[in-house]
Design a protein around this motif. Sequence first.
Motif, PDB file in Angstrom:
ATOM      1  N   ARG A  22      48.592  58.314 143.793  1.00 36.63           N
ATOM      2  CA  ARG A  22      47.827  58.859 142.669  1.00 36.63           C
ATOM      3  C   ARG A  22      46.325  58.630 142.863  1.00 36.63           C
ATOM      4  NH1 ARG A  22      51.185  60.348 138.368  1.00 36.63           N
ATOM      5  NH2 ARG A  22      53.286  60.578 139.198  1.00 36.63           N
ATOM      6  N   LYS A  23      45.518  59.481 142.213  1.00 34.43           N
ATOM      7  CA  LYS A  23      44.068  59.484 142.397  1.00 34.43           C
ATOM      8  C   LYS A  23      43.349  59.039 141.121  1.00 34.43           C
ATOM      9  CE  LYS A  23      44.859  61.411 146.414  1.00 34.43           C
ATOM     10  NZ  LYS A  23      44.682  60.687 147.683  1.00 34.43           N
ATOM     11  N   ALA A  72      45.139  73.320 128.897  1.00 32.20           N
ATOM     12  CA  ALA A  72      45.266  72.784 130.254  1.00 32.20           C
ATOM     13  C   ALA A  72      45.530  71.281 130.234  1.00 32.20           C
ATOM     14  CB  ALA A  72      44.007  73.089 131.063  1.00 32.20           C
ATOM     15  N   ALA A  73      44.938  70.580 129.249  1.00 32.29           N
ATOM     16  CA  ALA A  73      45.100  69.125 129.177  1.00 32.29           C
ATOM     17  C   ALA A  73      46.531  68.729 128.822  1.00 32.29           C
ATOM     18  CB  ALA A  73      44.124  68.546 128.155  1.00 32.29           C
ATOM     19  N   ILE A  74      47.185  69.507 127.945  1.00 35.44           N
ATOM     20  CA  ILE A  74      48.580  69.202 127.593  1.00 35.44           C
ATOM     21  C   ILE A  74      49.473  69.353 128.820  1.00 35.44           C
ATOM     22  CG2 ILE A  74      50.572  69.910 126.210  1.00 35.44           C
ATOM     23  CD1 ILE A  74      48.578  70.779 124.031  1.00 35.44           C
ATOM     24  N   LEU A  75      49.275  70.438 129.564  1.00 33.27           N
ATOM     25  CA  LEU A  75      50.041  70.618 130.803  1.00 33.27           C
ATOM     26  C   LEU A  75      49.686  69.522 131.811  1.00 33.27           C
ATOM     27  CD1 LEU A  75      49.865  74.499 131.280  1.00 33.27           C
ATOM     28  CD2 LEU A  75      51.849  73.141 130.604  1.00 33.27           C
ATOM     29  N   GLY A  76      48.412  69.127 131.843  1.00 31.83           N
ATOM     30  CA  GLY A  76      47.979  68.063 132.743  1.00 31.83           C
ATOM     31  C   GLY A  76      48.652  66.743 132.420  1.00 31.83           C
ATOM     32  N   TYR A  77      48.808  66.465 131.141  1.00 31.89           N
ATOM     33  CA  TYR A  77      49.487  65.243 130.702  1.00 31.89           C
ATOM     34  C   TYR A  77      50.932  65.228 131.195  1.00 31.89           C
ATOM     35  CZ  TYR A  77      51.807  61.989 127.489  1.00 31.89           C
ATOM     36  OH  TYR A  77      52.561  60.967 126.958  1.00 31.89           O
ATOM     37  N   ILE A  78      51.633  66.362 131.029  1.00 27.46           N
ATOM     38  CA  ILE A  78      53.022  66.457 131.477  1.00 27.46           C
ATOM     39  C   ILE A  78      53.102  66.252 132.987  1.00 27.46           C
ATOM     40  CG2 ILE A  78      55.040  67.960 131.624  1.00 27.46           C
ATOM     41  CD1 ILE A  78      54.001  69.402 129.118  1.00 27.46           C
ATOM     42  N   PHE A 225      48.552  64.319 140.442  1.00 24.63           N
ATOM     43  CA  PHE A 225      48.066  63.185 141.226  1.00 24.63           C
ATOM     44  C   PHE A 225      47.385  62.127 140.353  1.00 24.63           C
ATOM     45  CE2 PHE A 225      48.413  66.328 144.626  1.00 24.63           C
ATOM     46  CZ  PHE A 225      48.821  65.566 145.718  1.00 24.63           C
ATOM     47  N   ALA A 226      47.282  62.366 139.043  1.00 24.17           N
ATOM     48  CA  ALA A 226      46.579  61.430 138.159  1.00 24.17           C
ATOM     49  C   ALA A 226      47.346  60.115 138.025  1.00 24.17           C
ATOM     50  CB  ALA A 226      46.379  62.054 136.787  1.00 24.17           C
ATOM     51  N   ARG A 227      46.602  59.031 137.872  1.00 25.12           N
ATOM     52  CA  ARG A 227      47.235  57.716 137.748  1.00 25.12           C
ATOM     53  C   ARG A 227      47.901  57.510 136.394  1.00 25.12           C
ATOM     54  NH1 ARG A 227      42.334  54.266 140.670  1.00 25.12           N
ATOM     55  NH2 ARG A 227      42.888  54.865 142.798  1.00 25.12           N
ATOM     56  N   SER A 228      47.480  58.292 135.395  1.00 22.18           N
ATOM     57  CA  SER A 228      48.082  58.171 134.064  1.00 22.18           C
ATOM     58  C   SER A 228      47.877  59.479 133.314  1.00 22.18           C
ATOM     59  CB  SER A 228      47.420  57.030 133.276  1.00 22.18           C
ATOM     60  OG  SER A 228      46.065  57.354 133.000  1.00 22.18           O
ATOM     61  N   GLY A 229      48.626  59.623 132.212  1.00 17.80           N
ATOM     62  CA  GLY A 229      48.449  60.800 131.379  1.00 17.80           C
ATOM     63  C   GLY A 229      47.047  60.870 130.811  1.00 17.80           C
ATOM     64  N   ALA A 235      40.239  64.259 132.677  1.00 15.47           N
ATOM     65  CA  ALA A 235      39.748  65.070 133.800  1.00 15.47           C
ATOM     66  C   ALA A 235      39.870  66.559 133.499  1.00 15.47           C
ATOM     67  CB  ALA A 235      40.525  64.732 135.071  1.00 15.47           C
ATOM     68  N   THR A 236      40.969  66.959 132.873  1.00 15.66           N
ATOM     69  CA  THR A 236      41.183  68.371 132.576  1.00 15.66           C
ATOM     70  C   THR A 236      40.223  68.866 131.506  1.00 15.66           C
ATOM     71  OG1 THR A 236      43.525  68.028 133.062  1.00 15.66           O
ATOM     72  CG2 THR A 236      42.930  70.093 132.024  1.00 15.66           C
ATOM     73  N   LEU A 237      40.028  68.077 130.451  1.00 17.61           N
ATOM     74  CA  LEU A 237      39.070  68.463 129.420  1.00 17.61           C
ATOM     75  C   LEU A 237      37.661  68.546 129.990  1.00 17.61           C
ATOM     76  CD1 LEU A 237      40.266  66.487 126.269  1.00 17.61           C
ATOM     77  CD2 LEU A 237      40.174  68.962 126.536  1.00 17.61           C
ATOM     78  N   LEU A 238      37.315  67.588 130.852  1.00 13.06           N
ATOM     79  CA  LEU A 238      36.000  67.578 131.491  1.00 13.06           C
ATOM     80  C   LEU A 238      35.777  68.872 132.257  1.00 13.06           C
ATOM     81  CD1 LEU A 238      33.443  65.911 132.399  1.00 13.06           C
ATOM     82  CD2 LEU A 238      34.793  65.200 134.379  1.00 13.06           C
ATOM     83  N   ALA A 239      36.796  69.312 132.986  1.00 15.52           N
ATOM     84  CA  ALA A 239      36.661  70.506 133.821  1.00 15.52           C
ATOM     85  C   ALA A 239      36.715  71.795 133.017  1.00 15.52           C
ATOM     86  CB  ALA A 239      37.756  70.517 134.891  1.00 15.52           C
ATOM     87  N   PHE A 240      37.698  71.910 132.133  1.00 12.72           N
ATOM     88  CA  PHE A 240      37.925  73.197 131.473  1.00 12.72           C
ATOM     89  C   PHE A 240      37.091  73.386 130.210  1.00 12.72           C
ATOM     90  CE2 PHE A 240      41.401  73.067 134.380  1.00 12.72           C
ATOM     91  CZ  PHE A 240      41.602  74.396 134.719  1.00 12.72           C
ATOM     92  N   PHE A 241      36.731  72.308 129.531  1.00  6.24           N
ATOM     93  CA  PHE A 241      35.852  72.445 128.373  1.00  6.24           C
ATOM     94  C   PHE A 241      34.389  72.412 128.800  1.00  6.24           C
ATOM     95  CE2 PHE A 241      33.732  70.292 124.614  1.00  6.24           C
ATOM     96  CZ  PHE A 241      33.537  71.477 123.917  1.00  6.24           C
ATOM     97  N   LEU A 242      34.018  71.389 129.559  1.00  4.59           N
ATOM     98  CA  LEU A 242      32.616  71.272 129.967  1.00  4.59           C
ATOM     99  C   LEU A 242      32.289  72.135 131.188  1.00  4.59           C
ATOM    100  CD1 LEU A 242      31.975  67.440 129.468  1.00  4.59           C
ATOM    101  CD2 LEU A 242      31.425  69.333 127.935  1.00  4.59           C
ATOM    102  N   GLY A 243      33.102  72.045 132.250  1.00  7.85           N
ATOM    103  CA  GLY A 243      32.818  72.800 133.469  1.00  7.85           C
ATOM    104  C   GLY A 243      32.910  74.304 133.264  1.00  7.85           C
TER     105      GLY A 243
END
Length: 427
Positions: A22-23, A72-78, A225-229, A235-243
């Motif tokens: 995991r990353k 995207a974050a909900i799917l990322g959590y799963i 690859f995330a170390r935790s939910g 990371a997903t919110l950072l990318a899809f909301f801010l990025g």
Amino acid sequence: MTSQPSPREQDYPLSPVPLDQRKSLWSMGFVLLGFTFFTATMWAGGSVGVAFDFPTMLLVLGAGNLLLGIYAAILGYIAARSGLNTALMSRFTFGEIGSKLSDVILGFTQIGWYAWGTATMAILLVKLTGLPEGWTKPLMVVFGFGFCVTAFIGYRGLEVLSRFAVPAMIILVAVSMTIAGSDAGGLAGLMSISPSEDMTVAAAITLVFGTFVSGGTQATNWTRFARSGKTAVIATLLAFFLGNGLMTLIGAFGALVYQQADIVDIMVAQGLATLGILMLFLNLWTTQDNTVYNFAVAGCNLLRTRRRKLVTVGGAAIGTVLAVLGMYEWLIPFLVLLGTFIPPIGGVIMASYFVGYKREYPALDQVSLPAFNVPGLAAYAIGSAVAYTSPWIAPIVGVVVAAGSYGILLLVTDSVRERRAQTSGAA
């Protein structure tokens, strides 16, 4: 006889990512930001920018990107909790054979965007540098295979490129937007600009949400690859909301000030042509490699092969052929239309995980799954049909209706099974 490649070598396309692989949030944030820095997203922002006054525009962009980020974050959590990507989750949701439907839809969409990005890079480079037109198609071949190099390496290749490209792009954007703000006459000048096009708020949010929802649905290829939910969600919110939000804002800003939505055209208008070419190259490469990586993961599930690297090269070849043949020109409307049919996949996966499996998938190599999960497929069909005919925000309608339909169908099928069990027991 050639031995099968190890799961680690191929980035675990058909199995969960082990905990020791995991990353960190830092690593994942760079990869996802590189993915969301996408030229087509800026064009979507440009369409919004000319249709609203400045405060309303900010509200629309904020709402659309926040909804996309949450999805995207909900799917990322799963993905982080299970270690699985969207293609593997689809087996639990749609069945062993039924999951191939989502593989085809997601894979085709990604390779279509890959063809578009490859062609765009070659065409704009010839245009900006004044090269002969005859160079265009050979450059498509060069970029078509060149962009896939980091995807071929795997997560590590994507991360190394993004660690360099993301900060560079942020600096270039900051320089360009500072000049644009000055050219517009500051905040007072921006507030005084009147809309020149008509668009409803619902249509604008649909555009912002829908343009990159395919990418959001497949961001699980990295959040697994995330170390935790929690790491995956941040990371997903950072990318899809801010990025992604930054990309749409740049497009809207440029459309307001220069009547140009793309950052490259904006930089050329500002006299920064060389920096514009660099921005174009980094912008497309960090999305192209992620896109063909997505195709490879979906392709591995479709073909039931661990040879992700081979499928990556195959995907790059298909995308390059589509670009050279000029098919990228008519693919775009179809790919955007798929933005209506992709979100329901995510909606059913969410309901399957939280309601059907109670937030715990069984081990993929130890469970017997049906060829077709009828409730999942039916819920997807219902969500897609309602989204397609909805006058409101189609992608969001698709997610909510698909998820709700699956929950209801699950209750109905469970009730039928209980009655049958009681009847057979009484007999």
